[in-house]
Design a protein around this motif. Sequence first.
Motif, PDB file in Angstrom:
ATOM      1  N   SER A 168       0.976  -1.131   0.126  1.00  0.00           N
ATOM      2  CA  SER A 168       0.084  -0.071  -0.167  1.00  0.00           C
ATOM      3  C   SER A 168       0.884   1.410  -0.078  1.00  0.00           C
ATOM      4  O   SER A 168       1.507   1.433   0.936  1.00  0.00           O
ATOM      5  CB  SER A 168      -1.050   0.070   1.142  1.00  0.00           C
ATOM      6  N   VAL A 169       0.823   1.878  -0.963  1.00  0.00           N
ATOM      7  CA  VAL A 169       1.392   3.264  -1.165  1.00  0.00           C
ATOM      8  C   VAL A 169       0.711   4.283  -0.151  1.00  0.00           C
ATOM      9  O   VAL A 169       1.625   4.953   0.483  1.00  0.00           O
ATOM     10  CB  VAL A 169       1.558   3.777  -2.710  1.00  0.00           C
ATOM     11  N   CYS A 170      -0.466   4.277   0.002  1.00  0.00           N
ATOM     12  CA  CYS A 170      -1.119   5.245   0.717  1.00  0.00           C
ATOM     13  C   CYS A 170      -0.706   4.980   2.254  1.00  0.00           C
ATOM     14  O   CYS A 170      -0.421   6.244   2.984  1.00  0.00           O
ATOM     15  CB  CYS A 170      -2.755   5.046   0.871  1.00  0.00           C
ATOM     16  N   ASP A 171      -0.557   3.796   2.645  1.00  0.00           N
ATOM     17  CA  ASP A 171       0.203   3.801   4.030  1.00  0.00           C
ATOM     18  C   ASP A 171       1.527   4.238   4.207  1.00  0.00           C
ATOM     19  O   ASP A 171       1.935   4.707   5.368  1.00  0.00           O
ATOM     20  CB  ASP A 171       0.292   1.997   4.230  1.00  0.00           C
ATOM     21  N   HIS A 172       2.351   4.338   2.979  1.00  0.00           N
ATOM     22  CA  HIS A 172       3.658   4.651   3.181  1.00  0.00           C
ATOM     23  C   HIS A 172       3.606   6.199   3.463  1.00  0.00           C
ATOM     24  O   HIS A 172       4.542   6.935   3.863  1.00  0.00           O
ATOM     25  CB  HIS A 172       4.562   4.428   2.034  1.00  0.00           C
ATOM     26  N   ILE A 173       2.712   6.890   3.013  1.00  0.00           N
ATOM     27  CA  ILE A 173       2.843   8.464   2.959  1.00  0.00           C
ATOM     28  C   ILE A 173       1.628   8.907   3.766  1.00  0.00           C
ATOM     29  O   ILE A 173       1.318  10.234   3.783  1.00  0.00           O
ATOM     30  CB  ILE A 173       2.630   8.889   1.359  1.00  0.00           C
ATOM     31  N   ASP A 174       0.851   8.363   4.548  1.00  0.00           N
ATOM     32  CA  ASP A 174      -0.208   8.703   5.444  1.00  0.00           C
ATOM     33  C   ASP A 174       0.495   9.363   6.502  1.00  0.00           C
ATOM     34  O   ASP A 174       1.203   9.260   6.998  1.00  0.00           O
ATOM     35  CB  ASP A 174      -1.058   7.463   5.946  1.00  0.00           C
TER      36      ASP A 174
END
Length: 174
Positions: A168-174
Motif C-alpha cells: 500500500s503506497v497510501c500507508d507509506h505516505i499517510d
Amino acid sequence: MRSTIVPVALGTACMAVMTLGTGHAAAAATTTPQGSGWEPAPSAPWDVAAGERCAFAIHGEPIVDEVVRRELPPPAEGVTRSAYKGDLVVRVTNKETGAHYDADVSGSAVVDVHASGAQFWRVVGPVLVGVGDGNLARGMYVVDGVYTIGISPTGSKTVTGPVVATDSVCDHID
C-alpha cells in the motif's frame, strides 16, 4: 515493509489500474538502439483527488523514467499489441503533508488495446495500481507477480493470477 500476499481467484479480482495516470505510459532511456523497434513512451505527472485512492490527495511523478515501447504484430483486427519494459520509479506524494514514497514499478507488460477501448495486460513484475472497486480496498498499490489485468471499455478491472503481492503506497505516505 507493508506488504501482503493476496490470493486472487482466476477471473474474480477487480482493480482500477493506474500507471502514471495513463494506463501504461513512460519515457525511454537514451540508450535504446536505433532501429531496434523500441521507442520512448513519455509519461506525465498525475494527480488524484482525496478519497479516490487514498484518504488524501496524491501526486505522482516519475523520477526514473527509462521505459520503452515496441509495437508487436496485432493478434486480431481492431487490436493493437505493444510491449513495455524498462526502469520506472514513481514518486507518489501526499499533497497535504508533503510525505512521499518512491515506488519502483519497473515491471514489463504486453498490452492489447481493442478498438472498443478494452485492454488486456500480461504483466511480469511490479506496476502501480490505483484501486477504486475490486478485491483490494480502495487505495494505491505496488502490485507484483506474474498476472494479467483486464480492463473493460467502462473501466472495470480484473486481475488474474494465483498469487499477487501488494504494498500500500497510501500507508507509506499517510
